[in-house]
Design a protein around this motif. Structure first.
Motif, PDB file in Angstrom:
ATOM      1  N   PRO A  36       0.825  -1.222   0.000  1.00 42.58           N
ATOM      2  CA  PRO A  36       0.000   0.000   0.000  1.00 42.58           C
ATOM      3  C   PRO A  36       0.855   1.267   0.000  1.00 42.58           C
ATOM      4  O   PRO A  36       0.526   2.238  -0.685  1.00 42.58           O
ATOM      5  CB  PRO A  36      -0.818  -0.126   1.283  1.00 42.58           C
ATOM      6  CG  PRO A  36      -0.902  -1.599   1.534  1.00 42.58           C
ATOM      7  CD  PRO A  36       0.426  -2.147   1.065  1.00 42.58           C
ATOM      8  N   ALA A  37       1.969   1.247   0.732  1.00 44.04           N
ATOM      9  CA  ALA A  37       2.845   2.424   0.767  1.00 44.04           C
ATOM     10  C   ALA A  37       3.433   2.695  -0.614  1.00 44.04           C
ATOM     11  O   ALA A  37       3.431   3.844  -1.081  1.00 44.04           O
ATOM     12  CB  ALA A  37       3.955   2.232   1.794  1.00 44.04           C
ATOM     13  N   ARG A  39       2.283   1.799  -3.565  1.00 40.43           N
ATOM     14  CA  ARG A  39       1.230   2.257  -4.489  1.00 40.43           C
ATOM     15  C   ARG A  39       0.844   3.704  -4.196  1.00 40.43           C
ATOM     16  O   ARG A  39       0.586   4.485  -5.116  1.00 40.43           O
ATOM     17  CB  ARG A  39       0.026   1.327  -4.412  1.00 40.43           C
ATOM     18  CG  ARG A  39       0.296  -0.035  -5.075  1.00 40.43           C
ATOM     19  CD  ARG A  39      -0.958  -0.856  -5.249  1.00 40.43           C
ATOM     20  NE  ARG A  39      -1.638  -1.169  -4.004  1.00 40.43           N
ATOM     21  CZ  ARG A  39      -1.389  -2.224  -3.236  1.00 40.43           C
ATOM     22  NH1 ARG A  39      -0.462  -3.092  -3.602  1.00 40.43           N
ATOM     23  NH2 ARG A  39      -2.065  -2.440  -2.141  1.00 40.43           N
ATOM     24  N   THR A  40       0.836   4.075  -2.922  1.00 43.87           N
ATOM     25  CA  THR A  40       0.516   5.449  -2.545  1.00 43.87           C
ATOM     26  C   THR A  40       1.607   6.396  -3.036  1.00 43.87           C
ATOM     27  O   THR A  40       1.311   7.468  -3.572  1.00 43.87           O
ATOM     28  CB  THR A  40       0.336   5.572  -1.020  1.00 43.87           C
ATOM     29  OG1 THR A  40      -0.714   4.684  -0.614  1.00 43.87           O
ATOM     30  CG2 THR A  40      -0.011   6.985  -0.605  1.00 43.87           C
ATOM     31  N   GLY A  88       1.683   2.544   5.326  1.00 40.83           N
ATOM     32  CA  GLY A  88       0.585   2.144   4.452  1.00 40.83           C
ATOM     33  C   GLY A  88       0.182   3.275   3.527  1.00 40.83           C
ATOM     34  O   GLY A  88       1.015   3.874   2.857  1.00 40.83           O
ATOM     35  N   LYS A  89      -1.111   3.597   3.506  1.00 42.28           N
ATOM     36  CA  LYS A  89      -1.653   4.636   2.623  1.00 42.28           C
ATOM     37  C   LYS A  89      -1.676   6.022   3.263  1.00 42.28           C
ATOM     38  O   LYS A  89      -2.161   6.972   2.668  1.00 42.28           O
ATOM     39  CB  LYS A  89      -3.081   4.266   2.215  1.00 42.28           C
ATOM     40  CG  LYS A  89      -3.172   2.998   1.414  1.00 42.28           C
ATOM     41  CD  LYS A  89      -4.625   2.682   1.105  1.00 42.28           C
ATOM     42  CE  LYS A  89      -4.754   1.382   0.350  1.00 42.28           C
ATOM     43  NZ  LYS A  89      -6.137   1.087   0.001  1.00 42.28           N
ATOM     44  N   ASN A  90      -1.166   6.151   4.472  1.00 43.21           N
ATOM     45  CA  ASN A  90      -1.217   7.407   5.213  1.00 43.21           C
ATOM     46  C   ASN A  90      -0.224   8.420   4.625  1.00 43.21           C
ATOM     47  O   ASN A  90       0.984   8.337   4.865  1.00 43.21           O
ATOM     48  CB  ASN A  90      -0.909   7.136   6.689  1.00 43.21           C
ATOM     49  CG  ASN A  90      -1.038   8.354   7.547  1.00 43.21           C
ATOM     50  OD1 ASN A  90      -0.751   9.469   7.138  1.00 43.21           O
ATOM     51  ND2 ASN A  90      -1.463   8.139   8.775  1.00 43.21           N
TER      52      ASN A  90
END
Length: 118
Positions: A36-37, A39-40, A88-90
């Motif tokens: 997720p990281a 991809r973000t 992650g996505k943060n």
């Protein structure tokens, strides 16, 4: 003026002798982004720029320091990658993570520059 000379020297050295495992820390291949990281980061221009800056600083610093310090920087990079991926996505977490790592690598470069002359 000193920074320009240092940067030019660093680029020349980096192009001649990148560390054997530098590919592990090169800018992300967004076609292969899995976490997720990652991809973000690939989906955010500013994070992509931070990734490129961090990867460039990593390559330059590891090519300019002695083997012992190089190993320490590489170990720190592996730890940083784990903490970055934990974001992650943060976006805020990722931005802060990159800001910290870039500052750490800039401090290494400043240490190298302080031992001039160049």
């Amino acid at each position: 003026m000193r920074w320009i000379a240092l940067a030019m020297m660093a680029i020349a050295v980096a192009s001649l002798s990148a560390p054997a495992d530098a590919a592990d820390y090169a800018p992300l291949d967004c076609d292969k982004a899995k976490s997720p990281a990652e991809r973000t980061i690939c989906g955010d221009y500013d994070l992509g720029q931070s990734e490129a800056r961090m990867a460039t600083l990593f390559t330059i610093t590891t090519s300019l320091v002695a083997m012992g310090q190089r190993g320490d920087i590489q170990d720190d990079q592996r730890k940083w990658l784990l903490s970055r991926d934990a974001c992650g996505k943060n976006l805020g977490c990722l931005q802060e993570s990159y800001a910290r790592r870039i500052k750490e690598l800039e401090n290494v470069m400043a240490g190298i520059a302080s031992r001039g002359p160049y």
